[in-house]
Design an enzyme around this catalytic site. Structure first.
Site, short mmCIF file in Angstrom:
data_model
loop_
_atom_site.label_atom_id
_atom_site.label_comp_id
_atom_site.label_asym_id
_atom_site.label_seq_id
_atom_site.Cartn_x
_atom_site.Cartn_y
_atom_site.Cartn_z
N HIS A 195 0.96 -1.00 0.18
CA HIS A 195 -0.07 0.16 0.18
C HIS A 195 0.87 1.15 0.39
O HIS A 195 0.23 1.89 -0.50
CB HIS A 195 -1.03 -0.23 1.22
N GLU A 438 -4.28 -15.84 -19.69
CA GLU A 438 -2.67 -16.07 -18.26
C GLU A 438 -2.36 -17.09 -18.65
O GLU A 438 -1.40 -16.82 -17.57
CB GLU A 438 -3.23 -15.15 -17.39
N ASN A 461 0.79 -10.21 -16.27
CA ASN A 461 1.22 -10.41 -15.17
C ASN A 461 1.02 -12.24 -14.61
O ASN A 461 2.16 -13.26 -14.43
CB ASN A 461 1.32 -10.12 -13.80
N ASP A 462 0.99 -12.50 -15.03
CA ASP A 462 0.94 -14.40 -14.94
C ASP A 462 0.85 -15.38 -15.74
O ASP A 462 1.52 -15.67 -15.75
CB ASP A 462 -1.01 -14.81 -14.50
N ARG A 472 6.07 -15.19 -9.79
CA ARG A 472 5.66 -13.42 -9.91
C ARG A 472 6.58 -13.37 -8.46
O ARG A 472 6.79 -11.39 -8.56
CB ARG A 472 5.15 -13.05 -10.61
N CYS A 509 -4.60 -6.20 -19.94
CA CYS A 509 -4.51 -5.76 -18.19
C CYS A 509 -3.50 -6.10 -17.37
O CYS A 509 -2.87 -5.28 -16.49
CB CYS A 509 -6.13 -5.87 -18.36
C1 PEP Z 1 -2.12 -10.50 -15.10
O1 PEP Z 1 -2.38 -12.09 -14.14
O2 PEP Z 1 -1.60 -10.17 -16.09
C2 PEP Z 1 -3.28 -9.66 -13.94
C3 PEP Z 1 -3.63 -8.66 -14.30
O3 PEP Z 1 -4.53 -10.57 -12.83
P1 PEP Z 1 -3.73 -10.19 -11.75
O4 PEP Z 1 -2.41 -9.28 -11.40
O5 PEP Z 1 -4.29 -10.11 -10.52
O6 PEP Z 1 -3.10 -11.50 -11.50
MG MG Z 2 -3.60 -13.39 -13.14
#
Ligand code: PEP
Ligand code: MG
Length: 581
Positions: A195, A438, A461-462, A472, A509
């Site tokens: 945060h 993902e 990200n995933d 990660r 995203c």
């Molecule tokens: C992702 O995995 O890229 C994603 C946007 O979801 P999160 O980061 O919430 O897993």
């Molecule tokens: Mg994700």
């Protein structure tokens, strides 16, 4: 002598100021056994401290300036709620009564047990929520030990540009300090998803976290340069370095001012291609921040926060209220993601049974968990469908790895929709259901899934984590986390092409979508919808407006082919991606 110290840059920008250390972060917590006659008095002392700590937080909240992003007040509200959380209070009282331990030690035991639960969570966002538990308990602890940092009073005396150096900083401290002449934060602990990091980004204050031993290495009052982009601190800089950083700082200020000029301009490339820029949000209040930053809607609303810090699950009514609020607040489309929790990260620590899996990232999480617990899923789906009446909503299913999962979830949504319609409940005429791509298997089989999904959104990200087989959230292998790995790019391209062929929209995203260094690459791969932290929208828009999508499409595909055969390397890609190249 100047000293260069590396950390993790979590909020961009350059700041130059004098070091002020916040001491007393690490508390020496006393531990003793109470005589039986003192036990109830100790319980009263604990609740007195909890009340005082809440008063302090309310005071901080009342000092938040008008116009500050909504997530800031929301963080304080979260801490206020956590102060009443029974997993903190009941457990502390039961340690006082059961083990006859003093309130400070009892609170520490309650805190450690709770933090451990968060630490085992696989989702990096939820995992860092352990920091919030620490912050809340430390505040109560300080009242118990009468060692208040007196931050507010101290900060009022700050008049020259100051770099705050601390072990860790709570959201409440950040709010108080940001109203003074604080130009940067440097902490010994924390990561990009804490945060502290999120708040510093929202407030536009450069921050470097995870700088171990910062308080020992930096001297009180010395000058320091904080580079929140590169993630380092330069203490006692030479005149030449100082002059160069001041130039950089001025250039950044000019660039920021220029960015605000394009806020209301379209994200249209030089060759007339219209690109959609949307925001990722976590709280209903964030919708306003997204719009203020020029986002045309919300591409990812993470619903997990509603399920956090509580023992029970939110009811359909409570979820409906939250979703209806956010859908009404967003002017434009909004993509809401169904729950992305995992077996190990049940927010109710008491509800998850059985052993913690060895590989939680590969275990029962996201859509897998929802299909295993259909009542929980149906409850969320009904709330979402009802909220769809208030705007332009679509539902996104996380972590789809095969078609059967998608179809099964879509069937549950259809049944809920039919039930609601039979009950005469108002809903949008159409609520498109899409898949988050993902997992590498979903990207490879994207053409198959595209025949059933109404849209895709690539969660890099995933996707990067699973493609490159690196956790990660594991610092040790962070250096391998590479969005430019040709295998990752190939999967992104396959997903976009599958979407194009099926005539469905494809968004991205993950963090990659909000990093202006990758905008030209993604445009070249054919991406037309980007969803990101609201603060990144203007920067990405500026790159879009300076790019020619046609030209990029012409070169990026060929370059990727050559990278995949070893005839080109990442340096050539980076050269191509340089703005103005
Ligand atoms: C992702 O995995 O890229 C994603 C946007 O979801 P999160 O980061 O919430 O897993
Ligand atoms: Mg994700």
């Amino acid at each position: 002598m100047s000293l260069w110290l590396p950390g993790i840059g979590v909020s961009r920008g350059i700041a130059i100021g004098r070091v002020q250390k916040l001491h007393g972060g690490d508390l020496e917590i006393p531990e003793y056994t109470l005589p039986p006659a003192d036990i109830e008095g100790e319980v009263v002392r604990f609740f007195g401290a909890q009340r005082r700590a809440k008063e302090q937080l309310r005071e901080v909240r009342s000092r938040i300036p008008v116009g500050t992003p909504g997530d800031i007040a929301a963080f304080i509200d979260t801490h206020l709620l956590m102060m009443d959380d029974r997993s903190i209070t009941e457990s502390t009282v039961s340690h006082i009564r059961g083990q006859r331990c003093n309130a400070e030690a009892a609170l520490r035991r309650a805190r450690d047990a709770l933090v451990e639960v968060f630490e085992q969570m696989e989702d990096p966002y939820l995992r860092t929520r352990g920091d919030d538990v620490e912050h809340v308990c430390t505040r109560i602890m300080r009242v118990l030990m009468k060692t208040d940092r007196q931050l507010a009073m101290k900060s009022e005396s700050i008049s020259e540009p100051t770099v705050i150096v601390s072990d860790d900083i709570t959201p409440a401290d950040i709010i108080l300090l940001s109203q003074q002449s604080v130009v940067a934060f440097v902490t010994e602990y924390g990561g990009p998803l804490s945060h502290t990091a999120i708040l510093a980004r929202s407030l536009g204050i450069p921050a470097v976290v995870g700088l171990h031993n910062a308080r020992r290495l930096l001297r009180e009052g010395e000058q320091a340069i904080v580079d929140g982009e590169l993630g380092h601190v330069l203490a006692d800089p030479e005149a030449q370095a100082l002059a160069s950083y001041r130039r950089k700082q001025r250039a950044q200020a000019v660039a920021r001012r220029k960015l605000t000029l394009i806020r209301d301009e379209p994200a249209e490339s030089r060759d007339g291609e219209l690109i959609h820029l949307l925001a990722n949000i976590e709280l209903p209040e964030d919708a306003a921040v997204a719009a203020a930053n020029g986002a045309e809607g919300v591409g990812l609303y993470r619903t997990e926060f509603l399920f956090m810090n509580r023992k029970d699950q939110p009811s359909e009514e409570e979820q409906y209220d939250a979703y209806a609020r956010v859908v009404s607040a967003v002017k434009g489309p909004i993509t809401i993601r169904t729950l992305d929790l995992g077996a190990d990260k049940q927010v109710d620590s008491g509800r998850s049974h059985g052993p913690t899996p060895n590989n939680p990232a590969l275990g029962l999480r996201a859509i897998r968990l929802c299909l295993k617990e259909p009542d929980m899923f149906r409850c969320q789906v009904r709330a979402l469908l009802r909220a769809s009446a208030h705007g332009q909503m679509q539902i996104m299913l996380p972590m789809i790895s095969n078609l059967a999962e998608f179809r099964q979830a879509a069937a549950i949504i259809k049944v809920s929709r039919d039930e609601l319609r039979a009950q005469g409940v108002a809903m949008a005429a159409k609520v498109p259901i899409g898949a988050m791509i993902e997992v590498p298997a979903a990207a490879i089989a994207a053409r198959m899934i595209a025949r059933h999904a109404r849209f895709f959104s690539i969660g890099t990200n995933d996707l990067i984590q699973y493609t490159l087989a690196i956790d990660r959230v594991d610092d040790e292998v962070n250096y391998l986390y590479d969005p430019l790995h040709p295998a990752v790019l190939q999967l992104v391209r396959m997903t976009i092409q599958a979407g194009e062929a099926a005539g469905i929209s494809v968004a991205m995203c993950g963090e990659m979508a909000g990093d202006p260094r990758y905008t030209r690459l993604l445009l070249g791969l054919g991406l037309t919808e980007f969803s990101m932290h609201p603060c990144s929208v203007l920067e990405v828009k500026s790159v879009v407006r300076e790019s020619s999508v046609g030209e990029l499409r012409g070169v990026v595909g060929g370059l990727l082919e050559r990278m995949l055969t070893g005839d080109a390397d990442v340096d050539q890609l980076e050269e191509l991606l340089r703005p103005g190249a």
